[in-house]
Design a protein around this motif. Structure first.
Motif, short mmCIF file in Angstrom:
data_model
loop_
_atom_site.label_atom_id
_atom_site.label_comp_id
_atom_site.label_asym_id
_atom_site.label_seq_id
_atom_site.Cartn_x
_atom_site.Cartn_y
_atom_site.Cartn_z
N ARG A 4 -0.23 -4.10 0.38
CA ARG A 4 -1.28 -4.85 1.06
C ARG A 4 -2.40 -5.20 0.09
O ARG A 4 -2.73 -4.42 -0.79
N ILE A 5 -2.99 -6.36 0.29
CA ILE A 5 -4.16 -6.78 -0.48
C ILE A 5 -5.26 -7.12 0.51
O ILE A 5 -5.05 -7.91 1.44
N GLN A 60 -5.84 -3.58 -3.83
CA GLN A 60 -4.41 -3.50 -3.54
C GLN A 60 -4.01 -2.04 -3.38
O GLN A 60 -4.51 -1.17 -4.09
N GLU A 61 -3.08 -1.80 -2.46
CA GLU A 61 -2.55 -0.45 -2.26
C GLU A 61 -1.89 0.06 -3.52
O GLU A 61 -1.32 -0.71 -4.29
N CYS A 62 -1.95 1.37 -3.73
CA CYS A 62 -1.26 1.98 -4.87
C CYS A 62 -0.93 3.43 -4.52
O CYS A 62 -1.30 3.92 -3.45
N ASP A 68 -8.85 10.94 -1.86
CA ASP A 68 -8.99 9.82 -0.92
C ASP A 68 -9.07 8.47 -1.61
O ASP A 68 -9.64 7.52 -1.06
N LYS A 69 -8.48 8.33 -2.79
CA LYS A 69 -8.46 7.05 -3.49
C LYS A 69 -7.02 6.56 -3.59
O LYS A 69 -6.23 7.11 -4.34
N ARG A 70 -6.69 5.53 -2.79
CA ARG A 70 -5.33 4.99 -2.73
C ARG A 70 -5.29 3.48 -2.93
O ARG A 70 -4.35 2.80 -2.55
#
Length: 83
Positions: A4-5, A60-62, A68-70
């Motif tokens: 997702r962006i 962007q998802e990663c 809590d950093k995704r």
């Protein structure tokens, strides 16, 4: 599965290599049919600390980077629209 962006505004850049991005979504209320605005904050990875408060960015998802950093900052949204 595609990542997702999302597009949002940087609201904090106090952390090292991290920015907090507020993403706003709009939708019609199910019963009243009035447009409602809801926002959510995401912590995103900014390797070079180049984004400041007020910048409009795309994230962007990663894979998880910390507790809590995704998300990662892909690019400045203004620069992406000009290109």
């Amino acid at each position: 599965m595609p990542k997702r962006i999302l597009q949002g505004t940087v609201v904090s850049d106090k952390n090292e290599k991290t920015v907090v991005v507020r993403v706003e979504r709009r939708f019609a209320h199910p019963l009243m049919q009035k447009t409602v605005r809801r926002s959510k904050k995401y912590k995103a990875h900014d390797e070079s600390n180049q984004f400041k408060v007020g910048d409009i960015v795309s994230i962007q998802e990663c894979a998880p980077i910390s507790k809590d950093k995704r998300w990662t900052v892909v690019a400045d949204a203004d620069a992406a629209q000009k290109a």
